[in-house]
Design a protein around this motif. Structure first.
Motif, PDB file in Angstrom:
ATOM      1  N   MET A  99      -8.228  10.232  15.774  1.00 19.11           N
ATOM      2  CA  MET A  99      -7.950  10.492  14.369  1.00 19.11           C
ATOM      3  C   MET A  99      -7.012   9.428  13.828  1.00 19.11           C
ATOM      4  O   MET A  99      -6.149   8.928  14.560  1.00 19.11           O
ATOM      5  N   PRO A 100      -7.177   9.031  12.560  1.00 18.13           N
ATOM      6  CA  PRO A 100      -6.256   8.046  11.991  1.00 18.13           C
ATOM      7  C   PRO A 100      -4.898   8.692  11.733  1.00 18.13           C
ATOM      8  O   PRO A 100      -4.827   9.841  11.293  1.00 18.13           O
ATOM      9  N   ARG A 101      -3.832   7.952  12.023  1.00 18.12           N
ATOM     10  CA  ARG A 101      -2.490   8.480  11.784  1.00 18.12           C
ATOM     11  C   ARG A 101      -1.847   7.718  10.629  1.00 18.12           C
ATOM     12  O   ARG A 101      -1.728   6.497  10.661  1.00 18.12           O
ATOM     13  N   LEU A 102      -1.446   8.468   9.617  1.00 17.09           N
ATOM     14  CA  LEU A 102      -0.832   7.910   8.419  1.00 17.09           C
ATOM     15  C   LEU A 102       0.657   8.209   8.448  1.00 17.09           C
ATOM     16  O   LEU A 102       1.063   9.373   8.476  1.00 17.09           O
ATOM     17  N   SER A 103       1.474   7.150   8.438  1.00 21.82           N
ATOM     18  CA  SER A 103       2.920   7.306   8.583  1.00 21.82           C
ATOM     19  C   SER A 103       3.642   7.129   7.261  1.00 21.82           C
ATOM     20  O   SER A 103       3.309   6.264   6.448  1.00 21.82           O
ATOM     21  N   SER A 104       4.662   7.937   7.080  1.00 19.72           N
ATOM     22  CA  SER A 104       5.549   7.834   5.925  1.00 19.72           C
ATOM     23  C   SER A 104       6.791   7.063   6.337  1.00 19.72           C
ATOM     24  O   SER A 104       7.403   7.357   7.373  1.00 19.72           O
ATOM     25  N   TYR A 105       7.170   6.077   5.518  1.00 21.75           N
ATOM     26  CA  TYR A 105       8.351   5.275   5.836  1.00 21.75           C
ATOM     27  C   TYR A 105       9.246   5.152   4.614  1.00 21.75           C
ATOM     28  O   TYR A 105       8.861   4.577   3.597  1.00 21.75           O
ATOM     29  N   LEU A 106      10.421   5.757   4.694  1.00 20.80           N
ATOM     30  CA  LEU A 106      11.407   5.705   3.620  1.00 20.80           C
ATOM     31  C   LEU A 106      10.791   6.095   2.272  1.00 20.80           C
ATOM     32  O   LEU A 106      11.004   5.445   1.248  1.00 20.80           O
ATOM     33  N   GLY A 107      10.011   7.182   2.319  1.00 21.54           N
ATOM     34  CA  GLY A 107       9.457   7.748   1.085  1.00 21.54           C
ATOM     35  C   GLY A 107       8.125   7.200   0.643  1.00 21.54           C
ATOM     36  O   GLY A 107       7.670   7.524  -0.466  1.00 21.54           O
ATOM     37  N   ARG A 108       7.445   6.420   1.461  1.00 20.69           N
ATOM     38  CA  ARG A 108       6.147   5.851   1.077  1.00 20.69           C
ATOM     39  C   ARG A 108       5.161   5.960   2.232  1.00 20.69           C
ATOM     40  O   ARG A 108       5.506   5.678   3.389  1.00 20.69           O
ATOM     41  N   TRP A 109       3.926   6.358   1.920  1.00 24.59           N
ATOM     42  CA  TRP A 109       2.870   6.353   2.927  1.00 24.59           C
ATOM     43  C   TRP A 109       2.416   4.919   3.139  1.00 24.59           C
ATOM     44  O   TRP A 109       2.017   4.239   2.201  1.00 24.59           O
ATOM     45  N   MET A 110       2.486   4.459   4.386  1.00 25.44           N
ATOM     46  CA  MET A 110       2.250   3.047   4.715  1.00 25.44           C
ATOM     47  C   MET A 110       0.804   2.834   5.169  1.00 25.44           C
ATOM     48  O   MET A 110       0.433   3.214   6.283  1.00 25.44           O
ATOM     49  N   ARG A 111       0.016   2.198   4.325  1.00 22.37           N
ATOM     50  CA  ARG A 111      -1.388   1.942   4.643  1.00 22.37           C
ATOM     51  C   ARG A 111      -1.641   0.479   5.040  1.00 22.37           C
ATOM     52  O   ARG A 111      -2.775   0.089   5.275  1.00 22.37           O
ATOM     53  N   HIS A 112      -0.583  -0.289   5.117  1.00 24.97           N
ATOM     54  CA  HIS A 112      -0.701  -1.697   5.505  1.00 24.97           C
ATOM     55  C   HIS A 112       0.408  -2.029   6.499  1.00 24.97           C
ATOM     56  O   HIS A 112       1.226  -1.184   6.838  1.00 24.97           O
ATOM     57  N   GLY A 113       0.405  -3.267   6.966  1.00 21.56           N
ATOM     58  CA  GLY A 113       1.446  -3.701   7.884  1.00 21.56           C
ATOM     59  C   GLY A 113       1.186  -3.353   9.336  1.00 21.56           C
ATOM     60  O   GLY A 113       2.075  -3.468  10.172  1.00 21.56           O
ATOM     61  N   GLY A 114      -0.032  -2.888   9.629  1.00 25.01           N
ATOM     62  CA  GLY A 114      -0.358  -2.522  10.998  1.00 25.01           C
ATOM     63  C   GLY A 114      -0.082  -1.074  11.338  1.00 25.01           C
ATOM     64  O   GLY A 114      -0.302  -0.645  12.475  1.00 25.01           O
ATOM     65  N   TRP A 115       0.391  -0.303  10.355  1.00 22.75           N
ATOM     66  CA  TRP A 115       0.710   1.105  10.609  1.00 22.75           C
ATOM     67  C   TRP A 115      -0.474   2.032  10.360  1.00 22.75           C
ATOM     68  O   TRP A 115      -0.380   3.233  10.635  1.00 22.75           O
TER      69      TRP A 115
END
Length: 252
Positions: A99-115
Motif C-alpha cells: 500500500m502507498p504510504r502518505l506522510s505528513s511533515y510539519l503540517g503538510r502531506w508530502m507527495r514529493h521528495g521521495g516520501w
C-alpha cells in the motif's frame, strides 16, 4: 515508546480487524491503558530491536492474515474499504498486499521528495511472509506474489522538528553500529559525497522543491542523515583502531 497521545487514533483506524495486538516496550505513559481500554490485547515486552519486535508481534496474533501498522500510522477510510473487500473475497491470488504510504511533515502531506508513494507491504499471510532487514529499517519479505492496494496508509512520523532531529541521531547511531558489526567501513570522502547525493535525489530528482520550504528542509535533513551515519561509522572505526593499537603495544 510513549505513544499515549496518538495510540487512540491508530487503534480507531484498525477497529474493523477481528483482533488487535499491541506490543509495548515498557512505556512510561498511559499507552498500555489506552490500548487495553480500546479492546486491544496488550503484550509488554523488552525492546529487542525493530525487526525482532515486529516479527514477535505477528507471531503473537491468533490469525494468519495480519495487518501491521505503527502507532504513528493510520488506515485511511479508503484503505479500510479495500482491505475489507479483500477479506470478504478470501485474500485471493497473493500472499500479501502493498500500500502507498502518505506522510505528513510539519503540517503538510508530502507527495514529493521521495516520501511518496513509499510502498509498504503491511497486509500479508504470516505463514508466507516475515519481517527482515537491518535495524532500524525493517521490511517484510514475501514468499509468493504480492498485490497492490491503491489507497493510502497515513503516516505522522514526527510530532515536530525536534523529534525529527532526535530520530536522526538515534537511527544513525543504530545504523552505524549495525554496519560496523557487518564488516562495513567508511572513507572520509563519503562525508561529502553521500550527503550531496541524498540532497540532489530528494530535492531535485524526486521533486522535493515542489513542497516549498518543507521540501528544502526535508532534503537538507536527508543529507544530514547520510552524513551522520558515515561520520559515526568513521568514529567507530577510529575507536577500534585505537583499541587495536593499544592492545598491540600492551602485548609487546
Amino acid at each position: 515508546m510513549d505513544e499515549a497521545d496518538r495510540i487512540e487514533e491508530c487503534l480507531d483506524s484498525v477497529a474493523f480487524c477481528e483482533e488487535v495486538v499491541v506490543v509495548d516496550s515498557h512505556s512510561h505513559d498511559r499507552t498500555r491503558d489506552i490500548a487495553a481500554d480500546r479492546g486491544a490485547r496488550v503484550i509488554e515486552r523488552d525492546w529487542p530491536g525493530h525487526v525482532a519486535q515486529k516479527e514477535f508481534a505477528i507471531r503473537a496474533a491468533h490469525h494468519d492474515w495480519v495487518l501491521c501498522i505503527d502507532a504513528d500510522e493510520r488506515v485511511s477510510l479508503a484503505l479500510r474499504s479495500e482491505i475489507l473487500a479483500l477479506r470478504e473475497a478470501g485474500f485471493p491470488g497473493s500472499v500479501g498486499w502493498r500500500m502507498p504510504r502518505l506522510s505528513s511533515y510539519l503540517g503538510r502531506w508530502m507527495r514529493h521528495g521521495g516520501w511518496y508513494p513509499n510502498w509498504q507491504l503491511r497486509l500479508f499471510d504470516r505463514r508466507r511472509c516475515r519481517w527482515v532487514g537491518h535495524d532500524p529499517h525493517d521490511r517484510v519479505e514475501a514468499s509468493g506474489s504480492v498485490g497492490v492496494c491503491s489507497s493510502d496508509l497515513l503516516h505522522h512520523p514526527y510530532r515536530d522538528l525536534a523529534e525529527h532531529l532526535r530520530t536522526i541521531d538515534r537511527y544513525t547511531s543504530i545504523m552505524a553500529e549495525g554496519m560496523r558489526a557487518r564488516g562495513r567501513s567508511a572513507r572520509s570522502i563519503e562525508l561529502a559525497v553521500r550527503p550531496a547525493a541524498h540532497f540532489l535525489r530528494s530535492y531535485v530528482l524526486k521533486l522535493g522543491f515542489l513542497e516549498g520550504w518543507r521540501g528544502l528542509l526535508q532534503a537538507s535533513l536527508a543529507a544530514h542523515y547520510g552524513q551522520m551515519k558515515y561520520a559515526k561509522l568513521l568514529e567507530l572505526q577510529r575507536a577500534e583502531g585505537r583499541e587495536s593499537a593499544s592492545g598491540l603495544r600492551a602485548s609487546r
